[in-house]
Design a protein around this motif. Structure first.
Motif, PDB file in Angstrom:
ATOM      1  N   LEU A   1      38.234  45.365  30.204  1.00 23.80           N
ATOM      2  CA  LEU A   1      38.021  44.126  29.448  1.00 23.80           C
ATOM      3  C   LEU A   1      38.223  42.901  30.332  1.00 23.80           C
ATOM      4  CD1 LEU A   1      37.388  43.054  26.605  1.00 23.80           C
ATOM      5  CD2 LEU A   1      39.849  43.002  26.165  1.00 23.80           C
ATOM      6  N   GLY A   2      39.085  43.024  31.351  1.00 19.21           N
ATOM      7  CA  GLY A   2      39.314  41.898  32.250  1.00 19.21           C
ATOM      8  C   GLY A   2      38.059  41.472  32.991  1.00 19.21           C
TER       9      GLY A   2
ATOM     10  N   ALA B   1      35.130  41.233  31.572  1.00 20.18           N
ATOM     11  CA  ALA B   1      34.174  40.640  30.630  1.00 20.18           C
ATOM     12  C   ALA B   1      33.803  39.195  30.984  1.00 20.18           C
ATOM     13  CB  ALA B   1      34.711  40.744  29.204  1.00 20.18           C
ATOM     14  N   PRO B   2      34.784  38.293  31.220  1.00 20.40           N
ATOM     15  CA  PRO B   2      34.401  36.921  31.589  1.00 20.40           C
ATOM     16  C   PRO B   2      33.596  36.868  32.877  1.00 20.40           C
ATOM     17  CG  PRO B   2      36.715  37.027  30.960  1.00 20.40           C
ATOM     18  CD  PRO B   2      36.249  38.430  31.104  1.00 20.40           C
ATOM     19  N   TYR B   3      33.959  37.688  33.845  1.00 13.69           N
ATOM     20  CA  TYR B   3      33.265  37.707  35.134  1.00 13.69           C
ATOM     21  C   TYR B   3      31.820  38.158  34.961  1.00 13.69           C
ATOM     22  CZ  TYR B   3      32.374  38.885  40.041  1.00 13.69           C
ATOM     23  OH  TYR B   3      31.842  38.960  41.303  1.00 13.69           O
ATOM     24  N   VAL B   4      31.623  39.250  34.225  1.00 13.61           N
ATOM     25  CA  VAL B   4      30.263  39.761  34.003  1.00 13.61           C
ATOM     26  C   VAL B   4      29.442  38.744  33.213  1.00 13.61           C
ATOM     27  CG1 VAL B   4      28.922  41.539  32.813  1.00 13.61           C
ATOM     28  CG2 VAL B   4      30.932  42.181  34.163  1.00 13.61           C
ATOM     29  N   ALA B   5      30.067  38.109  32.203  1.00 15.68           N
ATOM     30  CA  ALA B   5      29.351  37.101  31.413  1.00 15.68           C
ATOM     31  C   ALA B   5      28.921  35.934  32.298  1.00 15.68           C
ATOM     32  CB  ALA B   5      30.237  36.611  30.273  1.00 15.68           C
TER      33      ALA B   5
ATOM     34  N   ILE C   1      39.164  36.087  40.126  1.00 21.82           N
ATOM     35  CA  ILE C   1      40.500  36.501  40.561  1.00 21.82           C
ATOM     36  C   ILE C   1      41.243  37.205  39.436  1.00 21.82           C
ATOM     37  CG2 ILE C   1      42.735  35.657  41.353  1.00 21.82           C
ATOM     38  CD1 ILE C   1      41.247  33.452  42.859  1.00 21.82           C
ATOM     39  N   GLY C   2      41.121  36.660  38.211  1.00 22.60           N
ATOM     40  CA  GLY C   2      41.780  37.301  37.071  1.00 22.60           C
ATOM     41  C   GLY C   2      41.241  38.698  36.819  1.00 22.60           C
ATOM     42  N   ALA C   3      39.925  38.854  36.962  1.00 19.88           N
ATOM     43  CA  ALA C   3      39.321  40.174  36.769  1.00 19.88           C
ATOM     44  C   ALA C   3      39.831  41.162  37.799  1.00 19.88           C
ATOM     45  CB  ALA C   3      37.795  40.059  36.856  1.00 19.88           C
TER      46      ALA C   3
END
Length: 357
Positions: free
Chosen positions: A177-178, A180-184, A318-320
């Motif tokens: 799930l981490g 998700a923002p990166y892929v989006a 970085i968060g991902a």
């Protein structure tokens, strides 16, 4: 005759000792000011200390497979081996990203540095194997499988297929799930959209300025970012490590369906990813993302990565990496323990039960 793979507790220490000779030489070369394949400045400044610790690790590696290793306090070889292993593991930093660049671009920015990262991965594996074999054998266990049984074992058998514990599976879902923002973010840019105030056209132009390969640019034109594909492959690896189909090829993988998955196949990329992405994400979150939020340093100002929009972009990546890297490490550890081969020995026909390392 036993295979080379089953004899690894006997030769891993010697191989780690040979590896340490080259590693010590490289560390001394960098400490003396050498540039080729050099690590970051901080590591170079500590080159003399690193050389000494790697040298001790090599000596302990050879000692652990000879009689002298039994005459020492047990913690001497273990401390030297695991310290050297951690240092070698730190040297793999950047390997995964360089490997991805090699796949999609056909080259890397620094070939000598990439070679050093690969050799550090080999060294970390040899040192870890040597430490485990010594740790097990001095505790009265089988050096190869970690079980309690008589004899050294003449063959190995695979343990029953089992999923990861629930806590590890939930960690894997969190790591996936981490991303998700990166892929989006990356998918939005690939389709020409805007994310955090940055347009997809700007991203493609940045790729072109940085000399991206034709494959990367072609994928972008069709809405596919190469790092998104890598992230999806990483999620697939994470799910395989925590589910039963990661141990036995499923029906949707003909003609291998029903066969056992070789342990090295998922564990090699898993440990490389965990050692590379996990520290990068955690250190980056603490040293790069957190200070601007606390007002301890200015926001980034470097091309597209500028202001709060640039900070948001950096946070997505970085968060991902932090979430995924930590989850990958937990999943790899669980998979390694659950799939550890069990010896079948003359003194214990059923084989020894797996035990703690």
């Amino acid at each position: 005759m036993e295979s080379v793979g089953r004899l690894w507790p006997r030769w891993a220490g010697y191989a780690a000792g040979v590896w340490s000779l080259g590693a010590v030489g490289a560390a001394l070369y960098w400490a003396a000011g050498g540039e080729t394949g050099a690590p970051p400045a901080g590591a170079r400044a500590a080159g003399w200390v690193i050389a000494a610790l790697l040298g001790v690790g090599g000596i302990m590696a050879v000692s652990s497979v000879r009689g002298v290793g039994r005459q020492m306090p047990r913690w001497w070889p273990l401390s030297g081996l695991w310290t050297a292993c951690v240092l070698a593991g730190a040297g793999t930093f950047g390997f995964v990203m360089n490997a991805l660049q090699l796949v999609f671009d056909g080259t890397v920015d620094d070939w000598p540095r990439f070679a050093v990262e690969a050799l550090c991965a080999v060294g970390a594996a040899l040192l870890a194997g040597t430490a485990l074999a010594y740790q097990r054998s001095t505790a009265g266990r089988c050096a190869r499988c970690g079980g309690f049984h008589a004899g050294t074992g003449t063959a190995t058998t695979s343990p029953p297929v089992s999923p990861a514990p629930r806590a590890v599976r939930w960690a894997a879902y969190g790591g996936a799930l981490g991303f998700a923002p990166y892929v989006a973010m990356k998918t939005t840019w690939a389709f020409g959209g805007s994310f955090a105030g940055i347009e997809g056209e700007q991203v493609v132009a940045e790729f072109e300025r940085n000399g991206a390969s034709g494959l990367v640019l072609t994928l972008e034109r069709y809405g596919l970012d190469f790092t998104t594909l890598a992230a999806l492959a990483g999620v697939f690896l994470l799910m395989g490590l925590t589910h039963e189909w990661g141990q036995v090829f499923p029906r949707w993988a003909p003609p291998l369906a029903g066969r056992r998955v070789p342990r090295w196949l998922p564990l090699t990329p898993a440990w490389l990813g965990a050692l590379t992405l996990g520290p990068y994400g955690v250190v980056g979150s603490i040293a790069y993302l957190l200070p601007p939020v606390l007002g301890l340093r200015d926001l980034p100002h470097d091309g597209l990565i500028s202001g709060w929009s640039g900070w948001t972009v950096a946070a997505c990546g970085i968060g991902a990496f932090a979430a995924y890297g930590l989850a990958l490490g937990a999943a790899a550890w669980s998979y390694q323990r659950r799939t550890r081969p069990v010896c079948v020995s003359p003194g214990s026909p059923g084989g020894g039960a797996p035990s703690a390392p």
